[in-house]
Design a protein around this motif. Sequence first.
Motif, short mmCIF file in Angstrom:
data_model
loop_
_atom_site.label_atom_id
_atom_site.label_comp_id
_atom_site.label_asym_id
_atom_site.label_seq_id
_atom_site.Cartn_x
_atom_site.Cartn_y
_atom_site.Cartn_z
N VAL A 55 49.92 37.23 36.21
CA VAL A 55 48.80 37.27 37.16
C VAL A 55 47.71 38.19 36.62
N ALA A 56 46.51 37.99 37.13
CA ALA A 56 45.37 38.87 36.82
C ALA A 56 45.16 39.78 38.03
N VAL A 57 45.14 41.07 37.78
CA VAL A 57 44.92 42.04 38.86
C VAL A 57 43.79 42.99 38.44
N SER A 58 43.22 43.65 39.42
CA SER A 58 42.16 44.61 39.16
C SER A 58 42.68 45.77 38.32
N ARG A 59 41.91 46.13 37.30
CA ARG A 59 42.30 47.28 36.48
C ARG A 59 42.29 48.57 37.28
N ALA A 60 41.38 48.67 38.24
CA ALA A 60 41.32 49.88 39.07
C ALA A 60 42.60 50.03 39.89
N ALA A 61 43.08 48.93 40.46
CA ALA A 61 44.33 48.98 41.23
C ALA A 61 45.52 49.22 40.31
N TYR A 62 45.50 48.62 39.15
CA TYR A 62 46.61 48.76 38.20
C TYR A 62 46.73 50.19 37.67
N ASN A 63 45.58 50.77 37.26
CA ASN A 63 45.58 52.12 36.69
C ASN A 63 45.50 53.22 37.74
N GLY A 64 45.09 52.86 38.95
CA GLY A 64 44.94 53.86 40.00
C GLY A 64 43.64 54.64 39.92
N ARG A 65 42.72 54.17 39.08
CA ARG A 65 41.41 54.84 38.96
C ARG A 65 40.38 53.84 38.45
N ASP A 66 39.13 54.12 38.76
CA ASP A 66 38.04 53.28 38.27
C ASP A 66 37.76 53.59 36.81
N ASP A 67 37.21 52.61 36.11
CA ASP A 67 36.73 52.82 34.75
C ASP A 67 35.41 52.08 34.59
N ILE A 68 34.90 52.03 33.38
CA ILE A 68 33.57 51.46 33.16
C ILE A 68 33.50 49.98 33.53
N GLY A 69 34.61 49.27 33.44
CA GLY A 69 34.60 47.84 33.74
C GLY A 69 34.87 47.50 35.19
N THR A 70 35.23 48.49 36.00
CA THR A 70 35.55 48.20 37.39
C THR A 70 34.48 48.68 38.36
N GLY A 71 33.49 49.36 37.86
CA GLY A 71 32.43 49.88 38.73
C GLY A 71 31.18 49.01 38.68
N THR A 72 30.04 49.67 38.76
CA THR A 72 28.75 48.98 38.78
C THR A 72 28.50 48.22 37.49
N LEU A 73 28.86 48.82 36.35
CA LEU A 73 28.67 48.11 35.08
C LEU A 73 29.56 46.88 34.99
N GLY A 74 30.74 46.94 35.57
CA GLY A 74 31.63 45.78 35.61
C GLY A 74 31.02 44.66 36.44
N LEU A 75 30.41 45.02 37.56
CA LEU A 75 29.74 44.01 38.40
C LEU A 75 28.58 43.38 37.64
N LEU A 76 27.79 44.19 36.96
CA LEU A 76 26.69 43.67 36.15
C LEU A 76 27.23 42.76 35.05
N GLY A 77 28.32 43.18 34.42
CA GLY A 77 28.95 42.36 33.39
C GLY A 77 29.44 41.03 33.93
N ASN A 78 30.00 41.04 35.13
CA ASN A 78 30.46 39.81 35.74
C ASN A 78 29.31 38.87 36.09
N ILE A 79 28.17 39.43 36.50
CA ILE A 79 27.00 38.60 36.80
C ILE A 79 26.51 37.93 35.52
N ILE A 80 26.42 38.69 34.44
CA ILE A 80 26.01 38.12 33.15
C ILE A 80 27.01 37.06 32.70
N TRP A 81 28.31 37.37 32.83
CA TRP A 81 29.36 36.42 32.47
C TRP A 81 29.20 35.12 33.26
N PHE A 82 28.97 35.24 34.58
CA PHE A 82 28.86 34.07 35.44
C PHE A 82 27.74 33.15 34.96
N VAL A 83 26.60 33.72 34.60
CA VAL A 83 25.45 32.92 34.19
C VAL A 83 25.72 32.18 32.87
N PHE A 84 26.32 32.88 31.91
CA PHE A 84 26.48 32.29 30.59
C PHE A 84 27.79 31.54 30.38
#
Length: 140
Positions: A55-84
């Motif tokens: 299964v795919a789970v959130s890295r923040a839930a898995y590690n118990g802490r936020d990182d660069i890919g689970t915060g605002t930059l992760g959201l921005l990255g997902n928006i870019i990913w969605f478009v392309f």
Amino acid sequence: MSLILNIIWWIFGGIFMGLSYMLLGLLMFITIIGIPWGRAAFNFGLLMFWPFGRVAVSRAAYNGRDDIGTGTLGLLGNIIWFVFAGIWLTIGHIVSAFFCAITIIGIPFALQHIKFAMMAPMPIGKVIISKDEARAKGLY
């Protein structure tokens, strides 16, 4: 049981979707700035090849802490990913689900494609783990 399901999955579109993710990941790695998206594409590509039992789970839930890919930059990255890439992979999963659902034996694989169609638009900030590990951590 998951080995048999994974082998049948290859026949019902898993190989094509896995290769699609890998091709997109390769194209993203070539651009250099696309490496974070390429890494996510490779992770999900591997999941497409052997989805049953993982299964795919959130890295923040898995590690118990936020990182660069689970915060605002992760959201921005997902928006870019969605478009392309995300929209096209989602369409691919929906089309594959339609063709799998035509046959009775393909219905479980159609449901798997629908599950992946919901995950394809936002892969940044996810980690792929076994279902047993996810259950042990209370994530599944």
